[in-house]
Design an enzyme around this catalytic site. Sequence first.
Site, PDB file in Angstrom:
ATOM      1  N   SER A 126       0.832  -1.199   0.000  1.00 49.63           N
ATOM      2  CA  SER A 126       0.000   0.000   0.000  1.00 49.63           C
ATOM      3  C   SER A 126       0.867   1.250   0.000  1.00 49.63           C
ATOM      4  O   SER A 126       1.977   1.251   0.558  1.00 49.63           O
ATOM      5  CB  SER A 126      -0.864  -0.020   1.258  1.00 49.63           C
ATOM      6  N   TYR A 153      -2.152  -1.747  10.961  1.00 47.21           N
ATOM      7  CA  TYR A 153      -2.379  -2.211   9.594  1.00 47.21           C
ATOM      8  C   TYR A 153      -1.225  -1.771   8.686  1.00 47.21           C
ATOM      9  O   TYR A 153      -0.629  -2.583   7.977  1.00 47.21           O
ATOM     10  CB  TYR A 153      -3.713  -1.653   9.052  1.00 47.21           C
ATOM     11  N   LYS A 157       2.045  -3.933   6.596  1.00 46.87           N
ATOM     12  CA  LYS A 157       2.492  -3.839   5.196  1.00 46.87           C
ATOM     13  C   LYS A 157       4.002  -3.609   5.143  1.00 46.87           C
ATOM     14  O   LYS A 157       4.710  -4.224   4.361  1.00 46.87           O
ATOM     15  CB  LYS A 157       1.750  -2.720   4.458  1.00 46.87           C
TER      16      LYS A 157
HETATM   17  C1  UD1 Z   1      -7.022   4.201   3.944  1.00 45.11           C
HETATM   18  C2  UD1 Z   1      -5.706   3.929   4.610  1.00 45.11           C
HETATM   19  C3  UD1 Z   1      -4.830   3.119   3.715  1.00 45.11           C
HETATM   20  C4  UD1 Z   1      -5.507   1.850   3.330  1.00 45.11           C
HETATM   21  C5  UD1 Z   1      -6.827   2.147   2.692  1.00 45.11           C
HETATM   22  C6  UD1 Z   1      -7.503   0.816   2.485  1.00 45.11           C
HETATM   23  C7  UD1 Z   1      -5.128   5.737   6.136  1.00 45.11           C
HETATM   24  C8  UD1 Z   1      -4.309   6.953   6.355  1.00 45.11           C
HETATM   25  N1  UD1 Z   1      -5.033   5.163   4.958  1.00 45.11           N
HETATM   26  O1  UD1 Z   1      -6.751   5.065   2.851  1.00 45.11           O
HETATM   27  O2  UD1 Z   1      -3.641   2.786   4.383  1.00 45.11           O
HETATM   28  O3  UD1 Z   1      -4.701   1.114   2.442  1.00 45.11           O
HETATM   29  O4  UD1 Z   1      -7.606   2.997   3.529  1.00 45.11           O
HETATM   30  O5  UD1 Z   1      -8.816   0.795   2.654  1.00 45.11           O
HETATM   31  O6  UD1 Z   1      -5.869   5.327   6.985  1.00 45.11           O
HETATM   32  N2  UD1 Z   1     -13.184  10.535   3.566  1.00 45.11           N
HETATM   33  C9  UD1 Z   1     -14.197  11.400   3.896  1.00 45.11           C
HETATM   34  N3  UD1 Z   1     -15.366  10.881   4.391  1.00 45.11           N
HETATM   35  C10 UD1 Z   1     -15.562   9.542   4.564  1.00 45.11           C
HETATM   36  C11 UD1 Z   1     -14.512   8.655   4.200  1.00 45.11           C
HETATM   37  C12 UD1 Z   1     -13.333   9.187   3.721  1.00 45.11           C
HETATM   38  O7  UD1 Z   1     -14.061  12.626   3.767  1.00 45.11           O
HETATM   39  O8  UD1 Z   1     -16.629   9.132   5.022  1.00 45.11           O
HETATM   40  C13 UD1 Z   1     -11.931  11.082   3.012  1.00 45.11           C
HETATM   41  C14 UD1 Z   1     -10.719  10.781   3.870  1.00 45.11           C
HETATM   42  O9  UD1 Z   1     -10.518  11.799   4.799  1.00 45.11           O
HETATM   43  C15 UD1 Z   1      -9.616  10.737   2.810  1.00 45.11           C
HETATM   44  C16 UD1 Z   1     -10.315  10.256   1.542  1.00 45.11           C
HETATM   45  O10 UD1 Z   1     -11.707  10.445   1.780  1.00 45.11           O
HETATM   46  O11 UD1 Z   1      -9.148  12.023   2.564  1.00 45.11           O
HETATM   47  C17 UD1 Z   1     -10.060   8.786   1.262  1.00 45.11           C
HETATM   48  O12 UD1 Z   1     -10.320   8.045   2.424  1.00 45.11           O
HETATM   49  P1  UD1 Z   1     -10.341   6.440   2.428  1.00 45.11           P
HETATM   50  O13 UD1 Z   1     -11.190   5.954   1.322  1.00 45.11           O
HETATM   51  O14 UD1 Z   1     -10.667   5.988   3.815  1.00 45.11           O
HETATM   52  O15 UD1 Z   1      -8.843   6.048   2.052  1.00 45.11           O
HETATM   53  P2  UD1 Z   1      -7.457   6.473   2.723  1.00 45.11           P
HETATM   54  O16 UD1 Z   1      -7.643   7.064   4.045  1.00 45.11           O
HETATM   55  O17 UD1 Z   1      -6.703   7.243   1.702  1.00 45.11           O
END
Ligand code: UD1
Length: 343
Positions: A126, A153, A157
């Site tokens: 990842s 997690y 990795k």
């Molecule tokens: C997260 C993990 C990553 C993992 C991946 C797998 C972290 C920092 N990263 O990625 O290691 O491999 O999940 O599933 O935890 N967001 C919102 N509202 C929501 C959900 C998300 O605003 O309800 C935003 C988050 O703040 C982020 C973006 O959407 O900026 C993507 O979030 P998400 O899909 O959870 O992925 P990551 O956090 O990038």
Amino acid sequence: MARILVTGGTGYIGSHTTVELMQQGYDVTIVDNLSNSSIDVIDGIAAIVGRRPEFANIDCGNFVDLDNVFKTYPDIVGVIHFAASKAVGESVEKPLLYYRNNIGSLVTLLEVMAEHDVSNIVFSSSCTVYGQPDANHLPVDETAPIQKALSPYGNTKQINEEIICDQAHANKSLHATILRYFNPIGAHPSALIGELPNGVPQNLLPFITQTAAGLRQELKVFGNDYNTPDGSCIRDYIYVVDLAKAHVKAVERMLNCNEREQVEIFNLGTGNGLSVLTLINEFEAATGVKIPYSIVGRREGDIEQVWAEPKKANTVLGWKADTPIREVLASAWKWEKHIRNIK
Ligand code: UD1
């Protein structure tokens, strides 16, 4: 044709990769303990491909069970190792579960592979290993420094990458490809397989599609005060089918290329960063469905911005993630409608 063992093959990325492998003529044996996936996924794969992958319901941490799989399928020439627990928040609550599952299964798999002289492994890693890259490392390439993991997690990795490197150092016949995924999204265009989150989705796109389907009242956008053009976080969202195709390229390179390094690492991303607010707008444009949302505080542990420099995968693997984002978002919505029986 050669047989590939796909651990975690009923999961989200594993199922899409199995489809692409089988469509390229590979035979596939899936092992999965179904802890976070459904046996019905096998039917979806078979409906797309026109033949069924072999399946064994076992835990990769069980040496005897895994050994039996290798005995049953002596034609296995390589392994793609997806099987792992992947919820960041849960890993903070239950670190030992994550260390046992994610590290125990890789160690067991490498032991069984050595026992059976299977010497090719592709490992699901990842972009989390980069943490928040410095501004001069954006887009982030494979030479960027690894940063201390923010969750158990993420740590699994990093540790697993090190375990693979150590084992390759000790065992010169082992070939490994480490694939660092950015943010996989979307579903197969047939809508016969896709992402099936457990409970309330933690990831952005499943939350968006469930909000579009009326299961959630509104999306909460975690922060609009980041140092980005619109204040929301930036990620590199990659279509899961494009991602799956990269695995086929990685397998082909392992089986056919003598010039490769023993351990190769590739970023798998599009090279484009999209903000949360942009993704919402693009989803609305792609589907015509409005997403109610509000801005709330930042989510602990979130990284401000990260996107890939995918040049190495583009040139060395001869692969590119080029599906247009609206097509990707439409595929996610088609899948959500399929599983909710929405017309
Ligand atoms: C997260 C993990 C990553 C993992 C991946 C797998 C972290 C920092 N990263 O990625 O290691 O491999 O999940 O599933 O935890 N967001 C919102 N509202 C929501 C959900 C998300 O605003 O309800 C935003 C988050 O703040 C982020 C973006 O959407 O900026 C993507 O979030 P998400 O899909 O959870 O992925 P990551 O956090 O990038």
